[in-house]
Enzyme design. Structure first.
Site, PDB file in Angstrom:
ATOM      1  N   HIS A  10       0.816  -1.212   0.000  1.00 19.74           N
ATOM      2  CA  HIS A  10       0.000   0.000   0.000  1.00 19.74           C
ATOM      3  C   HIS A  10       0.849   1.261   0.000  1.00 19.74           C
ATOM      4  CE1 HIS A  10       0.279  -0.528   4.528  1.00 19.74           C
ATOM      5  NE2 HIS A  10       0.580   0.736   4.397  1.00 19.74           N
TER       6      HIS A  10
ATOM      7  N   ASP B 259       0.173  -7.648   1.315  1.00 20.68           N
ATOM      8  CA  ASP B 259       0.587  -6.259   1.529  1.00 20.68           C
ATOM      9  C   ASP B 259       2.106  -6.115   1.567  1.00 20.68           C
ATOM     10  OD1 ASP B 259       0.336  -3.560   1.819  1.00 20.68           O
ATOM     11  OD2 ASP B 259      -0.474  -3.596   3.867  1.00 20.68           O
TER      12      ASP B 259
ATOM     13  N   SER C   1       4.463   2.110   8.160  1.00 16.76           N
ATOM     14  CA  SER C   1       4.236   1.029   7.196  1.00 16.76           C
ATOM     15  C   SER C   1       5.498   0.674   6.441  1.00 16.76           C
ATOM     16  CB  SER C   1       3.170   1.441   6.181  1.00 16.76           C
ATOM     17  OG  SER C   1       1.899   1.212   6.676  1.00 16.76           O
TER      18      SER C   1
END
Length: 649
Positions: free
Chosen positions: A200, A231, A309
């Site tokens: 992402h 992911d 992230s």
């Protein structure tokens, strides 16, 4: 990306309507709806950088104190006494708040995962690429020289900041893209000129740059592979200067409960590297917000914020035990963050090593029910307290050739399955049956022990990636479209539903999107998204988001099939049949003549997307009279067991 209003995976979601899963990324904020898929009870907030900076800055001042409290206990700072640590921990717990976030761009192997070498990353299944220089470091002391001098630990220098410029497709106007925006995230070196981050963080990327700790130069990076389900994304940096003195990270074993964990990255609240500490709280099959999938996940209590992230999580030996990617926030819970374990990371890397690209995690393609009730087991002639009932089989899966409704699966590769759908995990734990499937690769064969009419037998099924009738993500990034006399046709997808808003899609179409199964590979739900007003389509201009079923009596299989039917039509009229027997009739010659002027009036570069210019290849399938799809009694997803005890695996 889909959003589920009914919380099927996380039990904490069942007790509150304010719970949310967040991907801290650069995507829009989507509302929840009663037909949302259960595996993706998720919301993706806007990025705090780029074009959304002004909107996010309004929230920063209100959140700054909370972030600063969490960061203060974990940033690079001198060691504290136990009393000071406890006081800080209590302070952080008091400051934890609501709503689940997946840290975004500014935002699923048993046993031991092998370690990396400085200039080569090792695939977890023994495959290794050789580098040009450097030697392997196996001693833990080379990773952590002094636990008290954490700031100077070499592995911190392997964590880099990611700057990404995104240009997302406009699904409502599929011939163009939306305005670009930027975001930031984290990544880390695994050697051989490669970096790992979250998918992402680099979704719909047009430019990716990375910067090392303590450096003021940004280097261009290329996305080699992007695994939406898990992911994960693999980046490469060609610049030799970027890799000078770099020491890639080593991967460690799957941690145990209460093992210390340290999350490193570049979250919101500052430009320098940030370190937060906690412990492993839980290890189980977890919902992945970005991929709308269920894979093994590590729950931790260390602070994870937007921008974390893609950053690594370390154990006390300086080994990477996972990748930070999402958090759960609710009024009723505190400090719940999630890390992608090295078992999932190694699967992603090994998949890329085997195939030269990411092919995805496989699926068995069956809908299951628990067998906890003794009377139910007795009725099905299951002799012991085990197994799960097959309620439905996906027509596109290989399991449809060997399994039937009413079969009871009691083992998977000779591993016994409990009546709750769980299997043994490590020494004294149990985990969801789906975990075993996630350890396989696309094309692998699984041996299933089944009980059918009271008789035990074994069957074999090939595991392949799942076919979604309505996809969560568009392959290639740009949606397909076809314009016929101002009628804009496009396949139905989750991003289109989110962009159009569910109120405009219609209940019947939403029901098909949520509950229908693909009958054959390549099948799509093709809709008329809008009508570009022109004299040739007078009377149809108010139509929008209607499924087209037939053209001149032929059932439509997908958007490419529709384009082929239009091109090969020799009849005087083009007769489109929609839901509820609604007809649209166009004179074929007039429709062809009007196309050029319509494209010019609306500033559209082409009558169709480039993929529809390729020759059509018949994908097979059946032309069913009457209703196109049979509805199931549960949402179609990769969800874990839900309220009614169901599981798609």
């Amino acid at each position: 990306m889909a959003i589920a209003a009914a919380p099927f995976r996380f039990t904490t979601l069942t007790s509150t309507a304010t719970s949310r899963h967040y991907l801290c990324s650069s995507q829009r904020l989507f509302p929840s709806f009663s037909f949302r898929r259960p595996s993706s009870h998720l919301i993706v907030p806007k990025c705090e950088t780029g074009k959304n900076a002004d909107d996010n800055n309004r929230h920063l001042s209100n959140r700054k104190r909370r972030f600063s409290k969490k960061q203060s206990s974990s940033s690079l700072s001198p060691r504290k006494s136990n009393a000071e640590k406890e006081a800080t921990a209590q302070k952080c717990r008091r400051s934890s708040k609501d709503d689940l976030h997946v840290s975004r761009a500014d935002q699923r192997t048993k046993g031991k995962t092998e370690c990396c070498q400085p200039t080569a990353y090792r695939s977890p299944f023994g495959l290794q690429k050789k580098g040009n220089k450097g030697t392997a470091f196996d001693a833990k002391e080379e990773q952590v020289e002094d636990a008290g001098n954490f700031q100077d630990s070499p592995f911190l220098n392997a964590v880099v900041k990611v700057y990404c410029t995104h240009t997302a497709p406009d699904y409502s106007l599929p011939w163009q893209k939306q305005r670009q925006f930027t975001s930031t995230g984290s990544a880390f070196m695994i050697g051989d000129g490669k970096l790992l981050t979250n998918a992402h963080c680099v979704e719909h990327d047009t430019q990716v740059k990375v910067k090392r700790r303590g450096d003021d130069t940004k280097y261009v990076a290329k996305v080699l592979a992007r695994g939406v389900e898990c992911d994960m994304a693999l980046l490469s940096v060609e610049s030799k200067e970027f890799w000078e003195g770099a020491e890639p990270l080593r991967f460690g074993r799957l941690p145990r409960l209460q093992d210390p964990v340290t999350v490193v990255g570049y979250p919101l609240g500052g430009d320098t590297i940030s370190v937060t500490k906690g412990v492993v709280s839980r290890i189980e099959v977890t919902s992945y917000a970005h991929g709308s999938s269920d894979l093994l996940g590590i729950q931790i209590d260390a602070a994870i914020n937007p921008g974390n992230s893609g950053g690594p999580a370390f154990n006390d030996q300086g080994e990477c035990i996972g990748v930070a990617f999402q958090v759960f926030r609710s009024d009723e819970v505190e400090n719940i963050g999630y890390v992608i374990p090295t078992t999932v990371v190694s699967h992603f890397l090994d998949d890329y090593e085997r195939n030269g690209k990411y092919t995805g995690f496989p699926s068995l393609g069956v809908l299951l029910q628990k067998l906890e009730n003794p009377a139910l087991r007795e009725c099905l002639k299951v002799p012991s307290n085990e197994g799960v009932l097959v309620r439905r089989v996906e027509p596109t899966s290989d399991a449809s050739n060997v399994l039937k409704m009413g079969d009871v699966i009691v083992s998977f590769d000779d591993i016994r399955i409990g009546c709750e759908g769980t299997v043994p995990f490590r020494s004294s734990e149990r985990i969801a049956f789906r975990y075993l499937i996630s350890q396989k690769f696309s094309g692998d064969v699984a041996e299933l022990g089944i009980v059918r009419a009271g008789e035990f037998t074994k069957v074999k099924a090939v595991l392949n990636t799942r076919v979604h009738l309505v996809p969560y993500h568009i392959e290639g990034g740009q949606p397909s479209y076809l314009i016929v006399a101002g009628l804009v046709f496009t396949p139905l997808s989750e991003p289109l539903i989110e962009e159009e808003c569910e109120d405009h899609i219609g209940l019947k179409l939403l029901t098909k999107a949520r509950y229908s199964l693909a009958r054959f590979r390549g099948e799509q739900i093709v809709i008329l998204s809008q009508v570009l007003a022109n004299e040739v389509n007078i009377g149809y201009e108010d139509m929008s988001n209607e499924q087209v079923l037939k053209l001149n009596g032929t059932h439509i299989k997908n958007i490419h099939h529709l384009a082929h039917l239009v091109d090969s039509c020799k009849d005087k009229y083009l007769v489109f049949e929609f839901e509820d027997n609604y007809l649209v009739v166009l004179e074929r010659e007039a429709a062809i003549s009007a196309s050029a002027s319509i494209l010019k009036d609306y500033g559209i570069p082409s009558q169709r997307s480039s993929d529809l210019s390729e020759p059509y290849i018949d994908i097979g399938g059946v032309n069913c009279p009457g209703e196109q799809h049979e509805f199931g009694d549960s949402p179609v997803s990769n969800s874990e067991f839900g309220f009614d005890g169901i599981l798609w695996v």
